[in-house]
Design a protein around this motif. Structure first.
Motif, PDB file in Angstrom:
ATOM      1  N   ALA A   5      -9.813   7.177  10.438  1.00  0.00           N
ATOM      2  CA  ALA A   5      -9.834   6.163  11.646  1.00  0.00           C
ATOM      3  C   ALA A   5      -8.829   6.306  12.576  1.00  0.00           C
ATOM      4  CB  ALA A   5      -8.947   4.942  10.959  1.00  0.00           C
ATOM      5  N   ALA A   6      -9.071   5.420  14.099  1.00  0.00           N
ATOM      6  CA  ALA A   6      -8.341   6.462  15.143  1.00  0.00           C
ATOM      7  C   ALA A   6      -6.553   6.542  15.048  1.00  0.00           C
ATOM      8  CB  ALA A   6      -8.932   5.670  16.183  1.00  0.00           C
ATOM      9  N   PRO A   7      -6.126   7.825  15.282  1.00  0.00           N
ATOM     10  CA  PRO A   7      -5.468   7.723  15.484  1.00  0.00           C
ATOM     11  C   PRO A   7      -4.126   6.581  15.725  1.00  0.00           C
ATOM     12  CG  PRO A   7      -6.063   9.332  16.885  1.00  0.00           C
ATOM     13  CD  PRO A   7      -7.236   8.490  16.062  1.00  0.00           C
ATOM     14  N   ARG A  47     -11.967  -7.987  14.743  1.00  0.00           N
ATOM     15  CA  ARG A  47     -13.597  -7.081  14.640  1.00  0.00           C
ATOM     16  C   ARG A  47     -13.416  -6.202  13.903  1.00  0.00           C
ATOM     17  NH1 ARG A  47      -9.392  -6.628  19.934  1.00  0.00           N
ATOM     18  NH2 ARG A  47      -9.006  -4.472  18.085  1.00  0.00           N
ATOM     19  N   ASP A  48     -14.724  -5.642  14.611  1.00  0.00           N
ATOM     20  CA  ASP A  48     -14.216  -4.207  12.530  1.00  0.00           C
ATOM     21  C   ASP A  48     -13.570  -2.998  12.530  1.00  0.00           C
ATOM     22  OD1 ASP A  48     -17.067  -5.499  12.049  1.00  0.00           O
ATOM     23  OD2 ASP A  48     -18.198  -4.255  12.906  1.00  0.00           O
ATOM     24  N   ALA A  49     -12.803  -2.943  14.034  1.00  0.00           N
ATOM     25  CA  ALA A  49     -11.865  -1.829  13.393  1.00  0.00           C
ATOM     26  C   ALA A  49     -10.920  -2.384  12.984  1.00  0.00           C
ATOM     27  CB  ALA A  49     -11.796  -1.510  15.042  1.00  0.00           C
ATOM     28  N   ASP A  50     -10.398  -4.142  12.788  1.00  0.00           N
ATOM     29  CA  ASP A  50      -9.849  -4.874  12.372  1.00  0.00           C
ATOM     30  C   ASP A  50      -9.117  -4.659  10.895  1.00  0.00           C
ATOM     31  OD1 ASP A  50      -8.710  -4.823  15.510  1.00  0.00           O
ATOM     32  OD2 ASP A  50      -9.436  -6.916  15.547  1.00  0.00           O
ATOM     33  N   THR A  51      -9.376  -3.021  10.779  1.00  0.00           N
ATOM     34  CA  THR A  51      -8.881  -2.901   9.414  1.00  0.00           C
ATOM     35  C   THR A  51      -7.221  -3.174   8.660  1.00  0.00           C
ATOM     36  OG1 THR A  51      -8.277  -0.598   9.266  1.00  0.00           O
ATOM     37  CG2 THR A  51     -11.188  -1.573   8.881  1.00  0.00           C
ATOM     38  N   ALA A  52      -7.175  -4.212   7.490  1.00  0.00           N
ATOM     39  CA  ALA A  52      -6.012  -4.080   7.032  1.00  0.00           C
ATOM     40  C   ALA A  52      -4.725  -2.631   6.578  1.00  0.00           C
ATOM     41  CB  ALA A  52      -5.758  -3.957   5.516  1.00  0.00           C
ATOM     42  N   ILE A  55      -4.499  -2.106  10.788  1.00  0.00           N
ATOM     43  CA  ILE A  55      -3.353  -3.355  11.318  1.00  0.00           C
ATOM     44  C   ILE A  55      -1.836  -3.092  11.301  1.00  0.00           C
ATOM     45  CG2 ILE A  55      -2.593  -5.152  10.922  1.00  0.00           C
ATOM     46  CD1 ILE A  55      -5.889  -6.740  11.029  1.00  0.00           C
ATOM     47  N   SER A  56      -1.644  -2.526   9.899  1.00  0.00           N
ATOM     48  CA  SER A  56      -0.533  -1.831   9.413  1.00  0.00           C
ATOM     49  C   SER A  56      -0.083  -0.922  10.382  1.00  0.00           C
ATOM     50  CB  SER A  56      -1.116  -1.412   7.785  1.00  0.00           C
ATOM     51  OG  SER A  56       0.501  -0.464   7.692  1.00  0.00           O
ATOM     52  N   GLN A  57      -1.370   0.605  10.527  1.00  0.00           N
ATOM     53  CA  GLN A  57      -0.481   1.459  11.416  1.00  0.00           C
ATOM     54  C   GLN A  57      -0.158   0.720  13.281  1.00  0.00           C
ATOM     55  OE1 GLN A  57      -0.188   4.837  10.756  1.00  0.00           O
ATOM     56  NE2 GLN A  57      -0.197   2.988   8.608  1.00  0.00           N
ATOM     57  N   ARG A  58      -1.333  -0.151  13.325  1.00  0.00           N
ATOM     58  CA  ARG A  58      -0.409  -0.664  14.815  1.00  0.00           C
ATOM     59  C   ARG A  58       0.785  -1.429  14.245  1.00  0.00           C
ATOM     60  NH1 ARG A  58      -6.387  -3.859  15.215  1.00  0.00           N
ATOM     61  NH2 ARG A  58      -7.507  -2.245  15.453  1.00  0.00           N
ATOM     62  N   MET A  59       0.826  -2.034  13.300  1.00  0.00           N
ATOM     63  CA  MET A  59       2.614  -2.644  13.383  1.00  0.00           C
ATOM     64  C   MET A  59       2.832  -2.049  13.113  1.00  0.00           C
ATOM     65  SD  MET A  59       1.889  -5.983  14.341  1.00  0.00           S
ATOM     66  CE  MET A  59       3.445  -6.717  14.426  1.00  0.00           C
ATOM     67  N   LEU A  60       3.508  -0.921  12.391  1.00  0.00           N
ATOM     68  CA  LEU A  60       4.259   0.182  12.497  1.00  0.00           C
ATOM     69  C   LEU A  60       4.471   1.180  13.805  1.00  0.00           C
ATOM     70  CD1 LEU A  60       3.201   2.079   8.858  1.00  0.00           C
ATOM     71  CD2 LEU A  60       5.650   1.490   9.372  1.00  0.00           C
ATOM     72  N   SER A  61       3.744   0.798  14.659  1.00  0.00           N
ATOM     73  CA  SER A  61       3.410   1.169  15.730  1.00  0.00           C
ATOM     74  C   SER A  61       5.023   0.087  16.179  1.00  0.00           C
ATOM     75  CB  SER A  61       2.421   1.388  17.201  1.00  0.00           C
ATOM     76  OG  SER A  61       2.545   0.553  16.870  1.00  0.00           O
ATOM     77  N   VAL A  62       4.313  -0.636  16.070  1.00  0.00           N
ATOM     78  CA  VAL A  62       5.570  -2.180  16.915  1.00  0.00           C
ATOM     79  C   VAL A  62       6.979  -1.115  16.096  1.00  0.00           C
ATOM     80  CG1 VAL A  62       6.561  -4.503  16.708  1.00  0.00           C
ATOM     81  CG2 VAL A  62       3.745  -3.522  17.233  1.00  0.00           C
ATOM     82  N   GLY A 122       6.415  -7.807  10.596  1.00  0.00           N
ATOM     83  CA  GLY A 122       5.080  -7.806   9.354  1.00  0.00           C
ATOM     84  C   GLY A 122       4.287  -7.043   9.582  1.00  0.00           C
ATOM     85  N   LEU A 123       3.781  -5.823   8.806  1.00  0.00           N
ATOM     86  CA  LEU A 123       3.187  -5.269   8.568  1.00  0.00           C
ATOM     87  C   LEU A 123       1.132  -5.402   8.521  1.00  0.00           C
ATOM     88  CD1 LEU A 123       4.727  -2.178   7.134  1.00  0.00           C
ATOM     89  CD2 LEU A 123       5.098  -2.521   9.665  1.00  0.00           C
ATOM     90  N   ASP A 124       1.366  -6.899   8.405  1.00  0.00           N
ATOM     91  CA  ASP A 124       0.315  -7.525   7.412  1.00  0.00           C
ATOM     92  C   ASP A 124       0.410  -8.671   8.018  1.00  0.00           C
ATOM     93  OD1 ASP A 124      -0.406  -5.724   5.209  1.00  0.00           O
ATOM     94  OD2 ASP A 124       1.387  -7.280   4.549  1.00  0.00           O
ATOM     95  N   PRO A 125      -1.330  -8.926   8.226  1.00  0.00           N
ATOM     96  CA  PRO A 125      -1.608 -10.155   9.769  1.00  0.00           C
ATOM     97  C   PRO A 125      -1.087 -11.615   8.850  1.00  0.00           C
ATOM     98  CG  PRO A 125      -3.511  -8.991   8.751  1.00  0.00           C
ATOM     99  CD  PRO A 125      -2.517  -8.557   8.023  1.00  0.00           C
ATOM    100  N   LEU A 126      -1.115 -12.461   9.666  1.00  0.00           N
ATOM    101  CA  LEU A 126      -0.574 -14.049   9.511  1.00  0.00           C
ATOM    102  C   LEU A 126      -1.115 -14.351  10.840  1.00  0.00           C
ATOM    103  CD1 LEU A 126       0.771 -15.686   7.821  1.00  0.00           C
ATOM    104  CD2 LEU A 126       2.638 -15.262   9.446  1.00  0.00           C
TER     105      LEU A 126
END
Length: 166
Positions: A5-7, A47-52, A55-62, A122-126
């Motif tokens: 995955a992209a960093p 999108r296809d790039a929105d894997t679990a 999403i978890s990595q994005r939310m860790l950045s938040v 939250g690290l998971d989508p809702l």
């Protein structure tokens, strides 16, 4: 060789910040003391790039940009990171020129009175349309799984007072 995955960006992108869902509410401790949490989550995959994992990595950045950490005995205190301006709640993220914004009505008034906000990431989508019972279940399950990060933020007198330190 597997495709990696992209960093994850170190700082949340403007697009990520704009896509976040926020759920503020007012609660009370057992002794009747009021507090004002806000749950910040990512919407479900679009999108296809929105894997679990993505999403978890994005939310860790938040979570990092808010100074939030996994639950422990003492919450990280992240200073004056929240302000209310013309009825809009602004939340500063470290390293970003963009702020998380929300219209919060009465909640905005309450956080000014209390002077603090409990930030929960939250690290998971809702789903943004999740009902109260679904949000409660999300919080319970995510909390048990260590998938919620927390920080305690002060409410600044104005947005000028919540700028990142030099």
């Amino acid at each position: 060789m597997p495709i990696s995955a992209a960093p994850t960006p170190r700082v949340p992108t403007p697009g990520l910040i704009a896509s976040l869902s926020v759920r503020p509410w007012i609660d009370h401790t057992a002794d009747g003391t009021g507090f004002a949490p806000v749950l910040i989550t990512h919407p479900p995959a679009r999108r296809d790039a929105d894997t679990a994992a993505a999403i978890s990595q994005r939310m860790l950045s938040v979570a990092r940009a808010l100074g939030a950490a996994p639950p422990r005995a003492t919450l990280p205190y992240v200073g004056e990171r929240v302000a209310v301006h013309n009825g809009i709640v602004l939340v500063r993220l470290d390293g970003s020129e963009h702020m998380l914004t929300m219209r919060a009505g009465r909640w905005a008034q309450v956080i000014v009175e209390i002077g603090q906000v409990l930030l929960a990431v939250g690290l998971d989508p809702l789903s943004p349309g999740a009902c109260g019972a679904d949000v409660d279940e999300y919080i319970e399950c995510s909390g048990k799984a260590g998938r919620l990060y927390f920080a305690l933020a002060a409410v600044a007198e104005s947005p000028r007072h919540m700028q990142a330190p030099p």
